[in-house]
Design a protein around this motif. Structure first.
Motif, PDB file in Angstrom:
ATOM      1  N   ARG A   1       0.922  -1.141  -0.215  1.00  0.00           N
ATOM      2  CA  ARG A   1       0.064  -0.004   0.092  1.00  0.00           C
ATOM      3  C   ARG A   1       0.831   1.188  -0.018  1.00  0.00           C
ATOM      4  NH1 ARG A   1      -2.376  -4.863   0.299  1.00  0.00           N
ATOM      5  NH2 ARG A   1      -4.749  -4.678   0.090  1.00  0.00           N
ATOM      6  N   MET A   2       2.106   1.022  -0.196  1.00  0.00           N
ATOM      7  CA  MET A   2       3.046   2.167  -0.334  1.00  0.00           C
ATOM      8  C   MET A   2       3.557   2.614  -1.662  1.00  0.00           C
ATOM      9  SD  MET A   2       5.173   1.672   3.326  1.00  0.00           S
ATOM     10  CE  MET A   2       4.057   1.531   4.777  1.00  0.00           C
ATOM     11  N   THR A   3       2.469   2.759  -2.602  1.00  0.00           N
ATOM     12  CA  THR A   3       3.148   3.060  -3.998  1.00  0.00           C
ATOM     13  C   THR A   3       2.450   4.300  -4.406  1.00  0.00           C
ATOM     14  OG1 THR A   3       1.123   1.885  -4.923  1.00  0.00           O
ATOM     15  CG2 THR A   3       3.035   0.621  -4.403  1.00  0.00           C
TER      16      THR A   3
ATOM     17  N   THR B   1      -1.310   4.882  -2.566  1.00  0.00           N
ATOM     18  CA  THR B   1      -0.634   5.169  -1.192  1.00  0.00           C
ATOM     19  C   THR B   1      -1.469   5.359   0.104  1.00  0.00           C
ATOM     20  OG1 THR B   1       0.971   6.634  -0.054  1.00  0.00           O
ATOM     21  CG2 THR B   1      -0.668   7.701  -1.431  1.00  0.00           C
TER      22      THR B   1
ATOM     23  N   ARG C   1       6.790  12.565  -3.933  1.00  0.00           N
ATOM     24  CA  ARG C   1       6.021  11.440  -3.276  1.00  0.00           C
ATOM     25  C   ARG C   1       6.744   9.976  -3.362  1.00  0.00           C
ATOM     26  NH1 ARG C   1       1.555  13.502  -6.137  1.00  0.00           N
ATOM     27  NH2 ARG C   1       1.212  11.711  -7.309  1.00  0.00           N
ATOM     28  N   GLN C   2       7.304   9.874  -4.683  1.00  0.00           N
ATOM     29  CA  GLN C   2       8.304   8.757  -5.051  1.00  0.00           C
ATOM     30  C   GLN C   2       9.403   8.356  -3.915  1.00  0.00           C
ATOM     31  OE1 GLN C   2       7.310   5.858  -6.876  1.00  0.00           O
ATOM     32  NE2 GLN C   2       9.010   5.275  -5.617  1.00  0.00           N
TER      33      GLN C   2
ATOM     34  N   LEU D   1       8.152   8.050  -0.415  1.00  0.00           N
ATOM     35  CA  LEU D   1       7.766   6.484  -0.293  1.00  0.00           C
ATOM     36  C   LEU D   1       8.889   5.633  -0.124  1.00  0.00           C
ATOM     37  CD1 LEU D   1       4.707   6.590  -2.920  1.00  0.00           C
ATOM     38  CD2 LEU D   1       4.767   6.033  -0.434  1.00  0.00           C
TER      39      LEU D   1
ATOM     40  N   LYS E   1       9.029   3.260   2.879  1.00  0.00           N
ATOM     41  CA  LYS E   1       8.810   1.770   2.844  1.00  0.00           C
ATOM     42  C   LYS E   1      10.204   1.118   3.404  1.00  0.00           C
ATOM     43  CE  LYS E   1       7.907  -1.157  -1.234  1.00  0.00           C
ATOM     44  NZ  LYS E   1       7.668  -1.160  -2.509  1.00  0.00           N
TER      45      LYS E   1
END
Length: 205
Positions: free
Chosen positions: A18-20, A24, A56-57, A60, A64
């Motif tokens: 769920r961390m994409t 997200t 965001r990437q 994440l 993550k």
């Protein structure tokens, strides 16, 4: 704190899925930059979806790294001792940050002020003796109910709200390096939140 129990790797992988960018689980990111002497050099508090795609990437990947680390080696589960659950203890601070969803700037400022003793109490040792940043992520995960065949069903079993904290050395214009330590609170155990426990990450074991 007392190390207790083991972490189920599948639980952690369930969270990281769920961390994409496309789905997200995070709604807010906050944190502070510190100089090499440990003084706050700036803070930030943003809605996660208002970051650019590249931001965001990047963030994440930081968040993550904590649940995706090597379970029961780099990432271990701890139970809070009774004195740590009293008013004014580290668990109360974590509960308050989670309950407000990182939207209380005054509480965050207090957290940054006591961060050195806070992370020492978590057993993470001294903060880096170089410029670094503390990143805090707030997320929620609608845990799907699983049937007896272990297949996910549509209805939600529980809404798990949680914090991911990460300490990252920074260089140049606040460019973060991979986390050297961090935590997941409440612990995600047996596909449920357990606020009497915390999962702590140390890059060096």
């Amino acid at each position: 704190m007392r190390q207790q129990g083991s972490i189920n790797r599948e639980d952690m992988l369930e969270l990281t899925r769920r961390m994409t960018l496309s789905r997200t689980c995070f709604s807010r990111i906050a944190g502070a930059y510190f100089d090499e002497e440990g003084y706050v050099d700036g803070t930030f508090n943003r809605h996660f979806q208002k970051l650019t795609g590249a931001e965001r990437q990047q963030n994440l990947e930081i968040a993550k790294a904590i649940p995706f680390s090597e379970t029961n080696v780099q990432l271990n589960e701890y139970r809070f001792e009774p004195e740590e659950q009293k008013p004014g203890g580290i668990r109360q601070m974590l509960m308050a940050l989670n309950d407000c969803g990182l939207k209380n700037d005054a509480l965050l400022d207090t957290f940054y002020e006591v961060s050195e003793s806070f992370f020492e109490a978590l057993g993470l040792g001294q903060l880096p003796q170089e410029p670094f940043a503390i990143y805090l992520f707030y997320g929620t995960y609608d845990i799907p109910r699983k049937g007896t065949d272990h297949e996910s069903q549509w209805e939600s079993e529980e809404v798990y709200s949680f914090l991911v904290g990460a300490i990252c050395p920074v260089s140049g214009d606040y460019e973060p390096e991979p986390p050297v330590s961090g935590f997941l609170f409440p612990a995600f155990k047996d596909r449920s939140g357990d606020d009497g426990r915390i999962e702590i990450f140390r890059k060096e074991t």
